[in-house]
Write a protein that holds these residues in place. Structure first.
Motif, PDB file in Angstrom:
ATOM      1  N   LYS A   1      33.156  60.085  44.212  1.00  0.00           N
ATOM      2  CA  LYS A   1      33.787  58.722  43.503  1.00  0.00           C
ATOM      3  C   LYS A   1      32.734  58.145  42.682  1.00  0.00           C
ATOM      4  O   LYS A   1      31.192  57.859  42.628  1.00  0.00           O
ATOM      5  N   THR A   2      33.371  56.644  41.460  1.00  0.00           N
ATOM      6  CA  THR A   2      32.347  55.909  41.521  1.00  0.00           C
ATOM      7  C   THR A   2      32.969  54.820  41.792  1.00  0.00           C
ATOM      8  O   THR A   2      34.376  55.182  42.804  1.00  0.00           O
ATOM      9  N   ARG A   3      32.590  54.017  41.591  1.00  0.00           N
ATOM     10  CA  ARG A   3      32.855  52.529  41.672  1.00  0.00           C
ATOM     11  C   ARG A   3      32.651  51.586  40.082  1.00  0.00           C
ATOM     12  O   ARG A   3      32.365  51.543  39.074  1.00  0.00           O
ATOM     13  N   HIS A   4      34.154  50.812  40.238  1.00  0.00           N
ATOM     14  CA  HIS A   4      34.143  49.293  39.302  1.00  0.00           C
ATOM     15  C   HIS A   4      32.402  48.304  39.217  1.00  0.00           C
ATOM     16  O   HIS A   4      31.736  48.304  40.386  1.00  0.00           O
ATOM     17  N   PRO A   5      32.506  48.278  37.664  1.00  0.00           N
ATOM     18  CA  PRO A   5      31.049  47.411  38.223  1.00  0.00           C
ATOM     19  C   PRO A   5      31.398  46.262  38.975  1.00  0.00           C
ATOM     20  O   PRO A   5      32.136  44.945  38.879  1.00  0.00           O
ATOM     21  N   LEU A   6      30.007  45.961  39.370  1.00  0.00           N
ATOM     22  CA  LEU A   6      29.827  44.206  40.506  1.00  0.00           C
ATOM     23  C   LEU A   6      30.100  43.297  39.295  1.00  0.00           C
ATOM     24  O   LEU A   6      30.455  42.694  40.242  1.00  0.00           O
ATOM     25  N   GLY A   7      29.724  43.098  37.747  1.00  0.00           N
ATOM     26  CA  GLY A   7      30.162  41.937  37.854  1.00  0.00           C
ATOM     27  C   GLY A   7      31.627  41.724  37.655  1.00  0.00           C
ATOM     28  O   GLY A   7      32.376  40.692  37.482  1.00  0.00           O
ATOM     29  N   THR A   8      32.838  42.642  37.920  1.00  0.00           N
ATOM     30  CA  THR A   8      34.095  42.591  37.322  1.00  0.00           C
ATOM     31  C   THR A   8      34.639  42.448  39.291  1.00  0.00           C
ATOM     32  O   THR A   8      35.506  42.089  39.252  1.00  0.00           O
ATOM     33  N   ARG A   9      34.214  42.193  39.712  1.00  0.00           N
ATOM     34  CA  ARG A   9      34.319  42.004  41.586  1.00  0.00           C
ATOM     35  C   ARG A   9      33.339  40.606  41.980  1.00  0.00           C
ATOM     36  O   ARG A   9      33.474  40.327  43.445  1.00  0.00           O
ATOM     37  N   VAL A  10      32.046  40.167  40.857  1.00  0.00           N
ATOM     38  CA  VAL A  10      31.531  39.094  41.532  1.00  0.00           C
ATOM     39  C   VAL A  10      31.618  37.606  41.072  1.00  0.00           C
ATOM     40  O   VAL A  10      31.590  37.689  39.493  1.00  0.00           O
ATOM     41  N   LEU A  11      31.726  36.697  41.953  1.00  0.00           N
ATOM     42  CA  LEU A  11      31.269  35.511  40.918  1.00  0.00           C
ATOM     43  C   LEU A  11      30.288  35.002  41.846  1.00  0.00           C
ATOM     44  O   LEU A  11      29.848  34.898  42.958  1.00  0.00           O
ATOM     45  N   TYR A  12      28.941  34.156  40.969  1.00  0.00           N
ATOM     46  CA  TYR A  12      27.806  33.459  41.399  1.00  0.00           C
ATOM     47  C   TYR A  12      28.660  32.042  41.411  1.00  0.00           C
ATOM     48  O   TYR A  12      28.010  31.629  40.220  1.00  0.00           O
ATOM     49  N   ARG A  13      28.046  31.560  42.400  1.00  0.00           N
ATOM     50  CA  ARG A  13      28.658  29.945  42.229  1.00  0.00           C
ATOM     51  C   ARG A  13      26.654  29.046  42.578  1.00  0.00           C
ATOM     52  O   ARG A  13      26.098  29.764  43.169  1.00  0.00           O
TER      53      ARG A  13
END
Length: 199
Positions: free
Chosen positions: A187-199
């Motif tokens: 299995k794969t995972r969606h890229p972190l960039g599509t699931r994370v916000l940095y503040r």
């Protein structure tokens, strides 16, 4: 640390098993791992039911399947779709050598008079049980077993409670199927960039 991170990435949800039973000492290790999960206030609100007898698995899967059929029929879904879905659910529960039902109890959690805080306290208990379940999944992988979390009990808690004769305060949350893997999954995972916000 790298070995731990790699181990986490290697774990998969396994749904097909061979027929070998899971030894009692392995079950004890799975549950031993579960109770070392973090929990809200350290109240440890998890409760477990270990199901290995074929008759009990059949009884539970049949009862849950009947509820699933009623729910899907109420959605006006085609009869053949309903039977395929119910049949798949029955097969997953009865073909696994071992089932572990995870439930929560609010008996030792804080009690609040208002709905908002009471809801959040119950949610904290559910989160605690989910973390215990993750420990079971990781422990199974470490022991050479496969496992898969099924959320179906959330849709028929009264059916599960009645079929397994559970205490009234046990609220079914999930079923984990366990056994020796009869499949290999990638299995794969969606890229972190599509699931994370940095503040």
């Amino acid at each position: 640390m790298q070995d731990t991170l790699e181990f986490i990435r290697e774990r998969r949800s396994i749904r097909r098993y061979d027929s070998r039973p899971v030894a009692a000492e392995l079950v004890d290790q799975l549950l031993g791992a579960a109770i070392w999960a973090p929990s809200a206030h350290n109240r440890q609100p998890w409760r477990f039911v270990v199901i290995s007898e074929a008759a009990t698995k059949h009884q539970l899967a049949t009862a849950m399947g009947e509820q699933l059929r009623r729910d899907l029929a109420a959605d006006d879904l085609p009869a053949d779709f309903i039977e395929r879905d119910a049949g798949r659910s029955y097969a997953r529960l009865t073909a696994a050598p071992l089932l572990i039902l995870l439930s929560l109890t609010l008996a030792d959690m804080d009690a609040y008079p208002d709905e908002r805080r009471a809801h959040n306290e119950a949610l904290m208990a559910a989160q605690s049980v989910a973390m215990a379940g993750q420990n079971i999944l990781l422990a199974a992988h470490a022991l050479g077993l496969g496992a898969c979390w099924l959320c179906a009990p959330l849709f028929c808690p009264q059916t599960v409670r009645r079929t397994l004769d559970l205490p009234d305060d046990w609220q079914p949350q999930g079923l984990i199927t366990v056994g020796y893997p009869a499949q290999i999954k990638e299995k794969t995972r969606h890229p972190l960039g599509t699931r994370v916000l940095y503040r």
